[in-house]
Design an enzyme around this catalytic site. Structure first.
Site: not given
Ligand code: PGA
Length: 249
Positions: A10-12, A94, A96, A164, A170, A208, A229-230
């Site tokens: 997930n590149w956000k 998600h 967010e 999640e 993150g 993470s 994500g990251g």
């Molecule tokens: P992260 O994000 O791997 O940077 O913790 C995961 C996500 O939000 O899907």
């Protein structure tokens, strides 16, 4: 037969056209991955990413879609438009989006129904906040999210669930293996009453995930992959997670 495991990135709101070089490197390093390999970039990059991954096994997805097929919804994107651009998946609900846009379980279910209708696989995200975990509410929160966010006719072919924990996204913090096993086992049992093929529905862990902790997480029962994500932004990092998932078999 058990479904293939899934490494989903997930590149956000990160990346641009120049970042597609990461996709070239990822595809070259994993020409025939032993698991499904997916990147969900910002919507503007879906089509160019599909084009650059064309002869490769990489699948591409969106990060959200509207519940309606088309119409007067300025700034929104429909599931059919994502599908038209070559997407196979869409991330929905998600944390967010739930936090930044006030998305409710009912909103997520409506979007997932639209995704199914358009032929997309919905990755439906659930997870507790730190305050909810501290209050001992984790399983009841997840139970409500599963009950409310999955539309009718969700099954292993059209739906993936990502657990999640909000506090793990993150932050570099992850739950213990026992905590992940507890929630994934609980989700599997919740699904049992809802879908005939609950055993095959893929359950991803997200929050993470990195190359260094991936193998340990993939050894946990009922973990069928990861939503990353990251660590999905760099081919080398995401490739390390793909390799760990391949090794987990
Ligand atoms: P992260 O994000 O791997 O940077 O913790 C995961 C996500 O939000 O899907």
């Amino acid at each position: 037969m058990a479904p293939r495991k899934l490494a989903a990135g997930n590149w956000k709101m990160n990346g641009d056209l120049a970042s597609l070089t990461e996709i070239d490197q990822l595809c070259k390093a994993h020409p025939e991955p032993g698991c499904d390999m997916l990147i969900c970039p910002p919507a503007l990059l879906v089509y160019p990413m599909v084009a650059s991954a064309q002869t490769h096994a990489l699948m591409v997805g969106g990060q959200d879609c509207h519940a309606k097929e088309s119409g007067a919804h300025t700034g929104d994107i429909s599931a059919a438009q994502l599908r038209d651009a070559g997407a196979d998946y869409v991330i929905l609900g998600h944390s967010e989006r739930r936090a930044d846009h006030g998305e409710t379980n009912a909103d997520v279910a409506a979007k997932a129904a639209a995704a199914h209708q358009a032929g997309l696989i919905a990755i439906i995200c659930v997870g507790e906040t730190e305050a909810q975990r501290d209050a001992g509410e984790t399983l009841s929160v997840i139970g409500d999210q599963i009950a409310g966010s999955l539309p009718e006719r969700s099954d292993s072919a059209n739906t993936v669930i990502a657990y999640e924990p909000v506090w793990a996204i993150g932050t570099g913090r992850t739950p213990t293996n026992e905590q992940i096993a507890e929630v994934h086992g609980f989700i599997r049992r919740q699904l049992d009453g809802r879908t005939g093929d609950a055993v095959n529905l893929r359950l991803l862990y997200g929050g993470s995930v990195k190359p260094v902790n991936a193998a340990e997480i993939f050894a946990i029962p009922n973990v069928d992959g990861a939503l990353v994500g990251g660590a999905s932004l760099k081919a080398a990092d995401f490739g390390g997670i793909v390799a760990a998932l391949e090794a987990a078999g």
